[in-house]
Design a protein around this motif. Structure first.
Motif, mmCIF file in Angstrom:
data_model
loop_
_atom_site.group_PDB
_atom_site.id
_atom_site.type_symbol
_atom_site.label_atom_id
_atom_site.label_comp_id
_atom_site.label_asym_id
_atom_site.label_seq_id
_atom_site.Cartn_x
_atom_site.Cartn_y
_atom_site.Cartn_z
ATOM 1 N N ASP A 90 0.832 -1.204 0.000
ATOM 2 C CA ASP A 90 0.000 0.000 0.000
ATOM 3 C C ASP A 90 0.872 1.262 0.000
ATOM 4 O OD1 ASP A 90 0.704 0.267 2.649
ATOM 5 O OD2 ASP A 90 -1.296 -0.087 3.461
ATOM 6 N N ARG A 110 0.602 5.162 -8.609
ATOM 7 C CA ARG A 110 -0.247 6.075 -7.849
ATOM 8 C C ARG A 110 -1.280 5.309 -7.026
ATOM 9 N NH1 ARG A 110 -3.606 9.606 -10.362
ATOM 10 N NH2 ARG A 110 -3.714 10.682 -8.374
ATOM 11 N N ARG A 111 -1.350 4.004 -7.254
ATOM 12 C CA ARG A 111 -2.342 3.196 -6.538
ATOM 13 C C ARG A 111 -1.655 2.044 -5.831
ATOM 14 N NH1 ARG A 111 -7.648 5.403 -6.789
ATOM 15 N NH2 ARG A 111 -7.330 7.073 -8.273
ATOM 16 N N TRP A 112 -2.375 1.471 -4.876
ATOM 17 C CA TRP A 112 -1.884 0.272 -4.212
ATOM 18 C C TRP A 112 -1.616 -0.811 -5.238
ATOM 19 C CZ3 TRP A 112 -6.119 -0.475 0.144
ATOM 20 C CH2 TRP A 112 -5.988 0.566 1.068
ATOM 21 N N GLU A 114 -2.091 -4.432 -5.543
ATOM 22 C CA GLU A 114 -2.870 -5.398 -4.765
ATOM 23 C C GLU A 114 -2.771 -6.822 -5.289
ATOM 24 O OE1 GLU A 114 -6.807 -4.041 -3.259
ATOM 25 O OE2 GLU A 114 -6.424 -2.338 -4.566
ATOM 26 N N LYS A 133 -7.162 0.359 -11.759
ATOM 27 C CA LYS A 133 -7.880 -0.245 -12.882
ATOM 28 C C LYS A 133 -6.935 -0.855 -13.914
ATOM 29 C CE LYS A 133 -11.429 3.223 -12.275
ATOM 30 N NZ LYS A 133 -12.065 4.424 -12.783
ATOM 31 N N SER A 153 -13.125 -0.800 -14.032
ATOM 32 C CA SER A 153 -13.106 -0.491 -12.599
ATOM 33 C C SER A 153 -11.901 -1.195 -11.985
ATOM 34 C CB SER A 153 -14.408 -0.940 -11.933
ATOM 35 O OG SER A 153 -14.556 -2.341 -12.075
ATOM 36 N N THR A 154 -11.706 -1.005 -10.686
ATOM 37 C CA THR A 154 -10.522 -1.560 -10.029
ATOM 38 C C THR A 154 -10.457 -3.076 -10.193
ATOM 39 O OG1 THR A 154 -10.455 0.227 -8.443
ATOM 40 C CG2 THR A 154 -9.339 -1.803 -7.808
ATOM 41 N N TYR A 172 -15.689 -5.102 -11.614
ATOM 42 C CA TYR A 172 -17.144 -4.963 -11.611
ATOM 43 C C TYR A 172 -17.716 -5.494 -12.927
ATOM 44 C CZ TYR A 172 -17.370 -1.704 -7.627
ATOM 45 O OH TYR A 172 -17.316 -1.116 -6.401
ATOM 46 N N TRP A 192 -20.998 -10.185 -16.533
ATOM 47 C CA TRP A 192 -22.012 -10.632 -15.573
ATOM 48 C C TRP A 192 -22.126 -9.542 -14.521
ATOM 49 C CZ3 TRP A 192 -25.466 -14.300 -16.208
ATOM 50 C CH2 TRP A 192 -26.262 -14.665 -15.119
ATOM 51 N N LYS A 193 -23.330 -9.010 -14.358
ATOM 52 C CA LYS A 193 -23.536 -7.860 -13.489
ATOM 53 C C LYS A 193 -23.149 -8.156 -12.033
ATOM 54 C CE LYS A 193 -27.141 -4.334 -13.405
ATOM 55 N NZ LYS A 193 -26.173 -3.252 -13.395
ATOM 56 N N SER A 195 -20.340 -7.296 -8.499
ATOM 57 C CA SER A 195 -18.956 -7.080 -8.104
ATOM 58 C C SER A 195 -18.231 -8.419 -8.003
ATOM 59 C CB SER A 195 -18.912 -6.359 -6.750
ATOM 60 O OG SER A 195 -17.585 -6.271 -6.288
ATOM 61 N N GLN A 213 -19.330 -10.809 -4.781
ATOM 62 C CA GLN A 213 -19.688 -10.201 -3.494
ATOM 63 C C GLN A 213 -20.897 -10.897 -2.871
ATOM 64 O OE1 GLN A 213 -18.257 -7.655 -1.731
ATOM 65 N NE2 GLN A 213 -19.858 -7.794 -0.181
ATOM 66 N N GLU A 214 -21.819 -11.380 -3.704
ATOM 67 C CA GLU A 214 -23.038 -12.017 -3.200
ATOM 68 C C GLU A 214 -22.807 -13.466 -2.764
ATOM 69 O OE1 GLU A 214 -23.005 -10.130 -5.909
ATOM 70 O OE2 GLU A 214 -24.772 -8.827 -5.988
ATOM 71 N N GLU B 70 -16.213 3.736 -6.456
ATOM 72 C CA GLU B 70 -16.784 2.780 -7.400
ATOM 73 C C GLU B 70 -17.998 2.111 -6.761
ATOM 74 O OE1 GLU B 70 -12.885 1.418 -9.913
ATOM 75 O OE2 GLU B 70 -13.255 0.384 -8.041
ATOM 76 N N PHE B 72 -21.493 -0.270 -7.071
ATOM 77 C CA PHE B 72 -22.138 -1.295 -7.894
ATOM 78 C C PHE B 72 -23.445 -1.677 -7.230
ATOM 79 C CE2 PHE B 72 -21.848 -5.281 -5.549
ATOM 80 C CZ PHE B 72 -20.955 -4.957 -4.554
ATOM 81 N N MET B 74 -25.950 -4.451 -5.866
ATOM 82 C CA MET B 74 -26.026 -5.829 -5.410
ATOM 83 C C MET B 74 -27.219 -6.509 -6.064
ATOM 84 S SD MET B 74 -23.810 -6.476 -2.794
ATOM 85 C CE MET B 74 -24.571 -7.647 -1.667
ATOM 86 N N ASN B 75 -27.197 -7.830 -6.060
ATOM 87 C CA ASN B 75 -28.363 -8.616 -6.465
ATOM 88 C C ASN B 75 -28.943 -8.184 -7.802
ATOM 89 O OD1 ASN B 75 -28.403 -10.129 -3.975
ATOM 90 N ND2 ASN B 75 -28.950 -8.167 -3.061
ATOM 91 N N ASN B 76 -28.073 -8.046 -8.757
ATOM 92 C CA ASN B 76 -28.504 -7.754 -10.106
ATOM 93 C C ASN B 76 -29.349 -6.507 -10.269
ATOM 94 O OD1 ASN B 76 -27.333 -9.395 -12.049
ATOM 95 N ND2 ASN B 76 -28.377 -11.172 -11.148
ATOM 96 N N ARG B 89 -13.068 -3.100 -0.304
ATOM 97 C CA ARG B 89 -11.687 -3.492 -0.593
ATOM 98 C C ARG B 89 -10.702 -2.673 0.255
ATOM 99 N NH1 ARG B 89 -8.476 -1.315 -4.238
ATOM 100 N NH2 ARG B 89 -10.101 0.093 -4.904
ATOM 101 N N ASN B 93 -8.240 -3.951 3.302
ATOM 102 C CA ASN B 93 -6.783 -3.833 3.275
ATOM 103 C C ASN B 93 -6.262 -2.987 4.426
ATOM 104 O OD1 ASN B 93 -5.989 -5.502 1.144
ATOM 105 N ND2 ASN B 93 -6.558 -3.972 -0.373
ATOM 106 N N ARG B 97 -3.429 -3.579 8.680
ATOM 107 C CA ARG B 97 -2.507 -2.844 9.556
ATOM 108 C C ARG B 97 -3.296 -2.108 10.627
ATOM 109 N NH1 ARG B 97 0.080 1.375 5.274
ATOM 110 N NH2 ARG B 97 1.166 2.062 7.125
ATOM 111 N N ASP B 124 -21.562 -6.059 3.787
ATOM 112 C CA ASP B 124 -20.376 -6.895 3.699
ATOM 113 C C ASP B 124 -20.004 -7.467 5.060
ATOM 114 O OD1 ASP B 124 -18.059 -7.731 1.832
ATOM 115 O OD2 ASP B 124 -17.116 -7.099 3.694
#
Lengths: 354, 333
Positions: A90, A110-112, A114, A133, A153-154, A172, A192-193, A195, A213-214, B70, B72, B74-76, B89, B93, B97, B124
């Motif tokens: 990080d 400029r970004r982590w 990961e 991204k 997206s990331t 995403y 596929w819609k 995250s 995520q789901e 960002e 999004f 959920m659940n379509n 995210r 992270n 720490r 989450d």
């Protein structure tokens, strides 16, 4: 996914008989084993790396600790070379840790940083890392940028196919697949819609799977883009791995080791198999043995088990006693299992014949 | 989408969770000034800061993370389940720490709807397991606020979502105007605590450690029985507050609130309550953002405190008598 109760787990395991442990400061955020299977490296949330040489696997006081990043290490991978490791943090830096403990700066963004993954066929190699991204591909030397791939997206995960021809990134609303050597970069979008938070590819390139995520998995059959959905998890799938022959996709996310069949028409319409587990304790990490039909699984209470994917046999490595397992890897030659936990335990188990 | 009230970690576990303060407010309201004030003040505590525009932060801080906001669905694609995936995210992270900071501050862009940020703390499991939403703090520019509220639904949402409202730049308007502004803010959000400030100079105790779950203080501000029967539908964002003196049946309340949030979640921006469940010695704190809800016991009633259940809705198109009847029907027999 019903309970597979294993009531024959003895109180002690392989770690006690064939392993060594060392308590680190800060969380173990990842571990990696060099391609020549001679060194194990643990990364921590404090920016440290601890390296265990093969000769010292049984003596944790000989393991060498060094500070590599100013901040948490978010990614660690074996270098594309036979020895050494790559780390991302990080502090937005990508660094190389040589077998001799030398540290080299490879990139600062400029970004982590990961996610890092490497590929090699023994002759050439490619290094890939994700920062925001973008996914950047570099030559095996780590200094020459081959290309930079942009995503909507990331990026939450990257993976090379077994031949190193293609790289896929999750983000995403799906995943993006690219040809590593293409002169002009054209993305193959797999949509596929939602995250998507992690990615794995079938060793024969038959399917690409993402974690969502789901608390479910989504997959695409790569021959025709057919969608696959694998659901029923009580929590998010943080870790997944295909077995060496591609028969099973092994995942965390339940209180058993969940295995989806990728044969006989599966996983579509097939229930997952369960390779044992700990009732009421979530599996947090999985790894597949590179030679035998064995999987390893780490759990939320610090337990680690090994299970045979064919027979219903379970071998405890260690039972409970610490924070969630956050890192778990087999060495490429299959002689070593390394794992680490949220509360800083770093363990190496020597599996070689003695 | 959760249409049931999930049990949250109990009150003691709440204390080990890292508090997260969400800082919202329109462009120019003074968010960055307030943030700098928080970071430079001598409080001996360290904060990780998640900002949206890198470099705007005028002070050195060890842990500054640049986020892209960002979101999004959920659940379509349910609009009520829009979540900040980047925050899941980043928080995950940062927790690697954990020992390095005492709290986290998340700054949103001026036009941001606070709902996705707040909802992130409901959906989450890892975020819920390690952090808690301490408070949504909205910075308001006293000089421009009335015009902004007239022109921008985002600004109305930011006030509606706030646990704490920093009425900044009070030196630019007179007392009469301030009273008008505060009454306008109250009409949208009857329970947010309003603090006047100039150049963001509020005591940090007004902003940090608000204890998202200690709603008692917030609900003390709620006007009692503010029932205006002249019209039952309010198109603008408004606050409705209710009280029931008899103990509630926990199962009845959960069934009722679940159905209300399911049906009207799009219009309900926030709901909060302190409930007196029959047969329980402890207060039950309830909160919801659109369709997502959680709750938990937060310790015993204080000595001499009336054991009254209070519930507040902030939202649009809310039917006062219907919600009141529904709440009253949750009384234990």
């Amino acid at each position: 996914m019903s309970d597979t109760v294993n009531d024959t787990i003895p109180a002690t395991g392989l770690l006690e008989r064939r392993g060594a442990m060392r308590q680190m400061e800060g969380q173990i955020t990842g571990c990696a084993i060099s391609r020549d299977s001679q060194q194990v490296a643990f990364a921590t949330g404090e920016g440290d790396i601890m390296v265990a040489d093969r000769a010292d696997w049984g003596q944790s006081n000989a393991w060498n600790v060094m500070t590599v990043h100013d901040g948490a290490i978010l990614a660690i991978a074996p270098d594309a070379a036979p020895t050494g490791f790559l780390t991302g943090g990080d502090d937005n830096a990508l660094r190389r840790v040589g077998a001799d403990g030398s540290v080299t700066d490879l990139a600062k963004g400029r970004r982590w940083i990961e996610h890092i993954t490497t590929w090699t066929n023994g002759k050439g190699g490619v290094i890939a890392f994700a920062s925001g991204k973008q996914v950047e591909l570099r030559d095996a030397d780590g200094q020459t940028t081959l290309k930079v791939l942009d995503h909507p997206s990331t990026v939450s995960g990257i993976v090379f196919d077994a031949k190193g021809k293609r790289i896929a990134a999750s983000h995403y609303n799906g995943a993006s697949m690219w040809f590593v050597q293409a002169k002009v970069d054209t993305v193959r979008p797999l949509e596929w819609k939602g995250s998507h938070i992690g990615i794995a590819i079938h060793p024969a390139g038959e399917a690409l799977v993402t974690s969502m995520q789901e608390s479910e998995l989504h997959g695409w059959r790569l021959s025709d883009g057919h969608n696959m959905r694998m659901s029923g998890y009580p929590s998010k799938v943080q870790s997944m791995a295909f077995t060496r022959n591609g028969k099973w996709l092994v995942t965390s996310g339940a209180d058993t080791i969940v295995m989806w069949p990728f044969f006989g028409g599966g996983p579509m319409g097939k229930p997952p198999a369960e390779a044992g587990g700990l009732p009421g304790v979530m599996c947090t990490r999985v790894a597949c043995h590179p030679v035998h039909d064995i999987v390893a699984a780490g759990f939320a209470d610090g337990s680690v088990l090994m299970a045979d994917t064919g027979a219903q046999r379970i071998l405890p490595v260690c039972i409970g006693g610490s924070g969630a397992v956050t890192a778990l890897e087999f060495s490429p030659d299959g002689c070593c299992l390394a794992f680490g936990s949220e509360d800083g335990r770093a363990c190496v188990v020597d599996l070689s014949a003695k | 989408m959760s249409d049931t009230v999930q049990a949250s970690p109990d009150a003691t576990a709440q204390n080990t969770l890292v508090p997260v303060t969400v800082l919202t407010g329109f462009l120019g309201a003074g968010k960055t000034t307030l943030l700098n004030h928080i970071l430079t003040a001598q409080h001996g505590r360290k904060y990780a800061v998640v900002v949206n525009e890198f470099g705007e932060l005028g002070v050195d801080n060890d842990l500054v993370v640049d986020a892209d906001e960002e979101v999004f669905e959920m659940n379509n694609g349910c609009i009520c389940c829009t979540v900040r995936g980047d925050l899941i995210r980043i928080l995950g992270n940062l927790m690697k720490r954990r020992a390095k900071f005492d709290g986290i501050i998340v700054e949103t862009t001026g036009l941001a709807d606070p709902a996705p940020v707040a909802q992130t703390f409901f959906v989450d499991e890892d975020v819920r397991g390690k952090t808690r939403l301490d408070a949504v703090v909205t910075v308001v520019d006293a000089y421009n606020v009335i015009q902004t509220l007239d022109e921008s639904p985002e600004a109305v949402n930011q006030i509606a979502f706030a646990d704490v409202i920093i009425l900044n730049k009070t030196d630019l308007v007179d007392e009469v105007a301030l009273a008008t502004i505060e009454s306008r803010i109250r009409s949208i959000n009857a329970v947010g605590r309003i603090h006047r400030a100039q150049r963001g100079d509020v005591p940090l105790s007004d902003v940090l450690d608000q204890g998202g779950f200690d709603l008692q203080r917030a609900l003390e501000h709620a006007p009692r029985f503010l029932e205006d029967t002249s019209h039952s539908h309010e198109a603008d964002v408004t606050s409705l507050s209710y009280e029931v003196e008899e103990p509630l049946d926990a199962a009845k309340f959960q069934a009722w609130i679940g159905a209300v949030l399911q049906e009207q979640g799009a219009d309900i921006l926030r709901a909060k309550g302190i409930l007196n469940y029959a047969g329980e010695d402890q207060r039950f704190a309830f909160q919801a953002v659109h369709m997502m809800a959680d709750g938990g016991f937060i310790g015993p009633w204080k000595e001499g405190e009336p054991r009254v259940s209070r519930l507040v809705f902030i939202g649009r198109n809310l039917n006062r008598p219907q919600l009141r009847r529904g709440f009253e029907s949750c009384r234990a027999k």
